[in-house]
Design a protein around this motif. Sequence first.
Motif, short mmCIF file in Angstrom:
data_model
loop_
_atom_site.label_atom_id
_atom_site.label_comp_id
_atom_site.label_asym_id
_atom_site.label_seq_id
_atom_site.Cartn_x
_atom_site.Cartn_y
_atom_site.Cartn_z
N LYS A 81 32.50 43.64 28.84
CA LYS A 81 30.86 43.46 28.68
C LYS A 81 30.50 43.75 27.35
O LYS A 81 31.23 44.80 26.71
CB LYS A 81 30.50 44.40 29.96
N THR A 136 26.53 44.61 25.22
CA THR A 136 25.06 44.68 25.12
C THR A 136 24.70 44.69 23.65
O THR A 136 25.07 45.50 23.02
CB THR A 136 24.40 45.68 25.99
N GLN A 185 17.91 35.06 23.96
CA GLN A 185 18.42 35.78 25.20
C GLN A 185 18.91 35.17 26.43
O GLN A 185 19.91 35.52 26.85
CB GLN A 185 17.28 36.94 25.37
N THR A 205 23.08 34.81 27.47
CA THR A 205 23.37 35.15 28.52
C THR A 205 23.99 34.46 29.60
O THR A 205 24.79 34.56 30.47
CB THR A 205 22.44 36.19 29.53
N LYS A 221 25.06 41.02 27.58
CA LYS A 221 23.65 41.24 28.13
C LYS A 221 22.83 41.63 26.43
O LYS A 221 23.47 41.97 25.84
CB LYS A 221 23.56 42.51 28.81
N ASN A 239 19.41 42.74 24.81
CA ASN A 239 18.01 43.44 24.78
C ASN A 239 17.29 42.87 23.35
O ASN A 239 17.65 42.98 22.57
CB ASN A 239 18.26 44.81 24.53
#
Length: 420
Positions: A257, A259, A279, A283, A290, A292
């Motif tokens: 994973k 981010t 975004q 994803t 992920k 942000n």
Amino acid sequence: AYLFSGVKNADEIIANKKKTSSLGISAPNKDTVVVKLNRPIAYFKVLMAYPLFGPQNEKVVKKYGKKYATKAQYQVYSGPFKIKGWNGTNDTWSFVKNNNYWDKKVVRLNKINYQVVKSNNTGYQMYQQGKLDLTPLSSEQVKNLKSNKDFTSYPYSLVRFLMYNFKSKNPTNNKALNNRNIRLALSLSIDRDIVTNKVLGNGSTLPTGFVANDLASDPKTGIDFAKQQKVKNTVDYNPTLAKKYWKKGMQEIGAKKLTFDLLSSNDESDSDQLTQYLQSQWTKELKGLKVNVTNVPDKSTTSRAQNGDFDIYLSHWGGDFNDPMTFMQIPMTGTSYNYGKWSNSSYDSLVRSAQNRDANNTSKRWQDLVNAAKIVNRDQAITPIYQQTTAYLQNKRVKGIIHNTAGTQWNYKYASVDNK
């Protein structure tokens, strides 16, 4: 300041190693400016047309001191127009004909009124009321106004691109962003047709690499530099290949994973739409990712970018002059605008050869630059998203505006208004 590089002692002055008085620029008499170079600059002539190199009137600079250029009256004008009514912060001002201009006989306009308009909708309403003759349009407005008789668009050598942080403070993200397969996966997941046609819809075009289209052409063949820099399967939309690169990259860094923080300026009109698209697209296509989004005002964005406080930065660059070098200085090691701190010795070496050893050999210099651009594009050190075209409504009675694709955009010297 980097644009002065190559002028005698400029680099040393920028590095605080020599006094500004040692700069190789002088005015031996009132009609002459002499510039001494410590190496050949192939694009020197076009550089001299950039406002940064406009000679200043020493008498006026000294007279106004710290006030110089802070208001319309604290300046001196050598162009076709003078600025009137600008106090440094106000939203309206004028350009009025300069009767001391050497070529004033060809200048047909007496006055141009400027109005800062905070929203495209207000601009459109003022245009409809006859209060404006030229106003930019938002992506939404473009969709509704494309068939309007006054619709027009002006391309510019501005490329929106992603910068990756190669010195990220997050150890996992640092590994990820330094992985070429992961960067390729991020680029190949972007459907730039959707971005230009649906997300923006303003006539913006697809890039071939990080150097803009229609900026400079091969001096021998006339082929656009942008075509020559292209590397297959780097900026194309290929989700299957993207997934393959992603899987490989994630295995290489030993992660399941990730981010990422995507930084952008909310002062840019398209930032919200663009960051939302990126975004959702990333994803959707890339498993375990992920994203942000941090959309903050321009000042904060620049400060964060300079401090390396981002993973991916939605940035842009517009050409200052018509030569690939205006873009190619950015990714060089140690350049102030290289916010992601990417560094490649082969790239640096090729650009330096173009600036020094091969500067006077047109074809060798060109090939150095093409080879260097291919390194950035192959590596996806910078991922281009689109090249800007801005759509406007322009009153049909306004004629003769010149719009440049690099450097100073607007030239009103030959503009006129047909009142028939």
